[in-house]
Write a protein that holds these residues in place. Structure first.
Motif, PDB file in Angstrom:
ATOM      1  N   ASP A   1      43.081  43.724  44.910  1.00  0.00           N
ATOM      2  CA  ASP A   1      43.942  43.940  43.741  1.00  0.00           C
ATOM      3  C   ASP A   1      44.917  42.778  43.561  1.00  0.00           C
ATOM      4  OD1 ASP A   1      42.684  46.296  43.239  1.00  0.00           O
ATOM      5  OD2 ASP A   1      44.280  47.589  43.992  1.00  0.00           O
ATOM      6  N   SER A   2      45.422  42.248  44.670  1.00  0.00           N
ATOM      7  CA  SER A   2      46.358  41.118  44.590  1.00  0.00           C
ATOM      8  C   SER A   2      45.678  39.878  44.029  1.00  0.00           C
ATOM      9  CB  SER A   2      46.939  40.821  45.973  1.00  0.00           C
ATOM     10  OG  SER A   2      47.680  41.924  46.465  1.00  0.00           O
ATOM     11  N   ALA A   3      44.410  39.677  44.398  1.00  0.00           N
ATOM     12  CA  ALA A   3      43.657  38.545  43.858  1.00  0.00           C
ATOM     13  C   ALA A   3      43.450  38.703  42.354  1.00  0.00           C
ATOM     14  CB  ALA A   3      42.310  38.421  44.567  1.00  0.00           C
ATOM     15  N   LEU A   4      43.116  39.928  41.913  1.00  0.00           N
ATOM     16  CA  LEU A   4      42.937  40.180  40.476  1.00  0.00           C
ATOM     17  C   LEU A   4      44.244  39.979  39.722  1.00  0.00           C
ATOM     18  CD1 LEU A   4      40.674  43.372  40.524  1.00  0.00           C
ATOM     19  CD2 LEU A   4      39.999  41.057  39.873  1.00  0.00           C
ATOM     20  N   ASP A   5      45.342  40.438  40.312  1.00  0.00           N
ATOM     21  CA  ASP A   5      46.652  40.263  39.688  1.00  0.00           C
ATOM     22  C   ASP A   5      46.983  38.780  39.537  1.00  0.00           C
ATOM     23  OD1 ASP A   5      49.442  41.404  38.964  1.00  0.00           O
ATOM     24  OD2 ASP A   5      49.893  39.962  40.551  1.00  0.00           O
ATOM     25  N   ALA A   6      46.698  38.002  40.583  1.00  0.00           N
ATOM     26  CA  ALA A   6      46.974  36.561  40.546  1.00  0.00           C
ATOM     27  C   ALA A   6      46.129  35.866  39.480  1.00  0.00           C
ATOM     28  CB  ALA A   6      46.701  35.949  41.912  1.00  0.00           C
ATOM     29  N   ILE A   7      44.854  36.230  39.398  1.00  0.00           N
ATOM     30  CA  ILE A   7      43.970  35.609  38.400  1.00  0.00           C
ATOM     31  C   ILE A   7      44.439  35.948  36.987  1.00  0.00           C
ATOM     32  CG2 ILE A   7      41.627  35.580  37.463  1.00  0.00           C
ATOM     33  CD1 ILE A   7      40.634  36.081  40.354  1.00  0.00           C
ATOM     34  N   GLY A   8      44.781  37.233  36.762  1.00  0.00           N
ATOM     35  CA  GLY A   8      45.244  37.650  35.448  1.00  0.00           C
ATOM     36  C   GLY A   8      46.537  36.966  35.044  1.00  0.00           C
ATOM     37  N   MET A   9      47.498  36.924  35.964  1.00  0.00           N
ATOM     38  CA  MET A   9      48.769  36.263  35.680  1.00  0.00           C
ATOM     39  C   MET A   9      48.566  34.757  35.483  1.00  0.00           C
ATOM     40  SD  MET A   9      51.359  38.301  35.476  1.00  0.00           S
ATOM     41  CE  MET A   9      51.438  40.096  35.599  1.00  0.00           C
ATOM     42  N   GLY A  10      47.670  34.174  36.279  1.00  0.00           N
ATOM     43  CA  GLY A  10      47.383  32.753  36.142  1.00  0.00           C
ATOM     44  C   GLY A  10      46.744  32.428  34.800  1.00  0.00           C
ATOM     45  N   ILE A  11      45.823  33.296  34.353  1.00  0.00           N
ATOM     46  CA  ILE A  11      45.198  33.094  33.042  1.00  0.00           C
ATOM     47  C   ILE A  11      46.240  33.209  31.935  1.00  0.00           C
ATOM     48  CG2 ILE A  11      43.582  34.089  31.368  1.00  0.00           C
ATOM     49  CD1 ILE A  11      41.799  34.869  33.742  1.00  0.00           C
ATOM     50  N   GLY A  12      47.107  34.220  32.033  1.00  0.00           N
ATOM     51  CA  GLY A  12      48.159  34.389  31.035  1.00  0.00           C
ATOM     52  C   GLY A  12      49.102  33.199  30.988  1.00  0.00           C
ATOM     53  N   PHE A  13      49.479  32.686  32.163  1.00  0.00           N
ATOM     54  CA  PHE A  13      50.369  31.526  32.248  1.00  0.00           C
ATOM     55  C   PHE A  13      49.699  30.291  31.662  1.00  0.00           C
ATOM     56  CE2 PHE A  13      52.174  28.032  34.999  1.00  0.00           C
ATOM     57  CZ  PHE A  13      53.412  27.984  34.367  1.00  0.00           C
ATOM     58  N   THR A  14      48.435  30.071  32.046  1.00  0.00           N
ATOM     59  CA  THR A  14      47.713  28.889  31.575  1.00  0.00           C
ATOM     60  C   THR A  14      47.473  28.936  30.074  1.00  0.00           C
ATOM     61  OG1 THR A  14      46.601  28.729  33.732  1.00  0.00           O
ATOM     62  CG2 THR A  14      45.640  27.487  31.912  1.00  0.00           C
ATOM     63  N   LEU A  15      47.073  30.086  29.559  1.00  0.00           N
ATOM     64  CA  LEU A  15      46.842  30.219  28.121  1.00  0.00           C
ATOM     65  C   LEU A  15      48.125  29.979  27.322  1.00  0.00           C
ATOM     66  CD1 LEU A  15      44.455  33.305  27.831  1.00  0.00           C
ATOM     67  CD2 LEU A  15      43.913  30.919  27.356  1.00  0.00           C
ATOM     68  N   THR A  16      49.232  30.503  27.834  1.00  0.00           N
ATOM     69  CA  THR A  16      50.509  30.298  27.152  1.00  0.00           C
ATOM     70  C   THR A  16      50.877  28.823  27.109  1.00  0.00           C
ATOM     71  OG1 THR A  16      51.290  32.474  27.855  1.00  0.00           O
ATOM     72  CG2 THR A  16      52.952  30.897  27.145  1.00  0.00           C
ATOM     73  N   LEU A  17      50.740  28.144  28.256  1.00  0.00           N
ATOM     74  CA  LEU A  17      51.038  26.718  28.304  1.00  0.00           C
ATOM     75  C   LEU A  17      50.123  25.937  27.367  1.00  0.00           C
ATOM     76  CD1 LEU A  17      51.630  25.913  32.106  1.00  0.00           C
ATOM     77  CD2 LEU A  17      53.307  26.451  30.358  1.00  0.00           C
ATOM     78  N   PHE A  18      48.838  26.305  27.353  1.00  0.00           N
ATOM     79  CA  PHE A  18      47.870  25.569  26.538  1.00  0.00           C
ATOM     80  C   PHE A  18      48.152  25.741  25.052  1.00  0.00           C
ATOM     81  CE2 PHE A  18      43.667  25.040  24.508  1.00  0.00           C
ATOM     82  CZ  PHE A  18      43.414  23.737  24.908  1.00  0.00           C
ATOM     83  N   VAL A  19      48.413  26.969  24.628  1.00  0.00           N
ATOM     84  CA  VAL A  19      48.701  27.224  23.212  1.00  0.00           C
ATOM     85  C   VAL A  19      49.993  26.525  22.795  1.00  0.00           C
ATOM     86  CG1 VAL A  19      49.322  29.000  21.532  1.00  0.00           C
ATOM     87  CG2 VAL A  19      47.444  29.407  23.138  1.00  0.00           C
ATOM     88  N   MET A  20      51.014  26.671  23.616  1.00  0.00           N
ATOM     89  CA  MET A  20      52.302  26.065  23.296  1.00  0.00           C
ATOM     90  C   MET A  20      52.213  24.541  23.258  1.00  0.00           C
ATOM     91  SD  MET A  20      55.900  26.918  25.149  1.00  0.00           S
ATOM     92  CE  MET A  20      57.416  26.063  24.726  1.00  0.00           C
ATOM     93  N   SER A  21      51.512  23.958  24.221  1.00  0.00           N
ATOM     94  CA  SER A  21      51.385  22.495  24.266  1.00  0.00           C
ATOM     95  C   SER A  21      50.537  21.976  23.106  1.00  0.00           C
ATOM     96  CB  SER A  21      50.768  22.057  25.596  1.00  0.00           C
ATOM     97  OG  SER A  21      49.455  22.573  25.741  1.00  0.00           O
ATOM     98  N   SER A  22      49.510  22.732  22.722  1.00  0.00           N
ATOM     99  CA  SER A  22      48.680  22.310  21.586  1.00  0.00           C
ATOM    100  C   SER A  22      49.495  22.251  20.304  1.00  0.00           C
ATOM    101  CB  SER A  22      47.491  23.268  21.418  1.00  0.00           C
ATOM    102  OG  SER A  22      46.622  23.205  22.532  1.00  0.00           O
ATOM    103  N   ILE A  23      50.322  23.276  20.083  1.00  0.00           N
ATOM    104  CA  ILE A  23      51.164  23.296  18.880  1.00  0.00           C
ATOM    105  C   ILE A  23      52.138  22.123  18.898  1.00  0.00           C
ATOM    106  CG2 ILE A  23      52.955  24.587  17.654  1.00  0.00           C
ATOM    107  CD1 ILE A  23      51.615  27.162  18.704  1.00  0.00           C
ATOM    108  N   ARG A  24      52.770  21.902  20.040  1.00  0.00           N
ATOM    109  CA  ARG A  24      53.779  20.835  20.131  1.00  0.00           C
ATOM    110  C   ARG A  24      53.139  19.446  20.019  1.00  0.00           C
ATOM    111  NH1 ARG A  24      57.747  21.571  25.056  1.00  0.00           N
ATOM    112  NH2 ARG A  24      58.834  19.915  23.884  1.00  0.00           N
ATOM    113  N   GLU A  25      51.967  19.268  20.625  1.00  0.00           N
ATOM    114  CA  GLU A  25      51.326  17.954  20.566  1.00  0.00           C
ATOM    115  C   GLU A  25      50.803  17.660  19.161  1.00  0.00           C
ATOM    116  OE1 GLU A  25      47.800  15.298  22.700  1.00  0.00           O
ATOM    117  OE2 GLU A  25      48.158  17.365  23.358  1.00  0.00           O
ATOM    118  N   ILE A  26      50.190  18.658  18.528  1.00  0.00           N
ATOM    119  CA  ILE A  26      49.633  18.443  17.190  1.00  0.00           C
ATOM    120  C   ILE A  26      50.745  18.133  16.190  1.00  0.00           C
ATOM    121  CG2 ILE A  26      48.484  19.594  15.268  1.00  0.00           C
ATOM    122  CD1 ILE A  26      46.786  21.080  17.367  1.00  0.00           C
ATOM    123  N   LEU A  27      51.815  18.926  16.222  1.00  0.00           N
ATOM    124  CA  LEU A  27      52.895  18.727  15.257  1.00  0.00           C
ATOM    125  C   LEU A  27      53.813  17.564  15.633  1.00  0.00           C
ATOM    126  CD1 LEU A  27      53.938  22.442  14.527  1.00  0.00           C
ATOM    127  CD2 LEU A  27      52.441  20.958  13.176  1.00  0.00           C
TER     128      LEU A  27
END
Length: 227
Positions: A125-151
């Protein structure tokens, strides 16, 4: 379904950046370019996965009084390994991330999941929690950075975008632009979840490692009993 909910909750319901508002410093500092943000997200995810698994496996061995220092030592070891790998195989990324790569050691997301989840649940369960939180963190960074870099730069992943390259808005590469995008994404998640991304009662003192010391946990229990 329980396993799936543990994996998916980090994406929207308990997104570490947009809902729990953790790891704000690296989020704002490393999201000026999509490549840097993706590298930071992957590095943090690897550290989070390794630390969650180890802490969960050792949760019955680590004395409760010294658990926080032990967690930090374990996390620091994994961060050092990741930093050495990045420095050896991706020197450009290491140079771009700078101090924020070793500062993963004190990232609130990693220590927070260790304290709130890994030391109370099984390794799986801890591994699944880490993967889920890691995906959420990475997706947030990617979306935010894409908006900032494009604009802000008129590019995406270093590739120039017609029209925007010559009409970029430089403020999006600066701190004010970062805070603006950050706030808009938080508002969007709140709108999507209709304000129910996480229940208010989940923010109580019971999850704080210092609650027993400051006395608020006992006060909260007495208040609940009176009601």
């Amino acid at each position: 379904m329980k396993k799936l909910s543990i994996l998916l909750k980090g994406i929207i319901k308990e997104n570490p950046v947009l809902v729990l508002v953790l790891g704000t410093c690296p989020t704002l500092a490393t999201t000026t370019q999509a490549s840097n943000a993706l590298g930071m997200g992957l590095a943090a995810t690897v550290v989070l996965l390794c630390s969650n698994v180890c802490i969960s496996a050792l949760r019955k061995v680590i004395p409760d009084k010294v658990r926080i220092p032990c967690y930090i030592v374990l996390i620091a070891g994994f961060v050092t390994i990741v930093q050495m790998i990045v420095k050896a195989y991706a020197p450009a990324l290491d140079s771009a991330l700078g101090i924020y790569l070793p500062l993963i050691v004190v990232n609130c997301i990693i220590l927070g999941r260790a304290e709130m989840f890994a030391n109370k649940n099984t390794v799986g369960d801890s591994a699944l929690d880490a993967i889920g939180m890691g995906i959420g963190f990475t997706l947030t960074l990617f979306v935010m950075s894409s908006i900032r870099e494009i604009l802000g730069n008129g590019t995406w992943y270093g590739m120039p975008i017609p029209f925007l390259k010559d009409n970029s808005i430089a403020i999006f590469t600066m701190a004010p632009g970062g805070f603006a995008v950050f706030g808009c994404l938080i508002a969007l998640v709140n709108k999507i979840s209709k304000g129910r991304a996480i229940k208010k009662k989940e923010f109580g003192c019971s999850g704080c490692p210092s609650a027993a010391v400051c006395g608020k946990l006992d006060a909260g229990r007495e208040e609940a009993q009176d009601k």
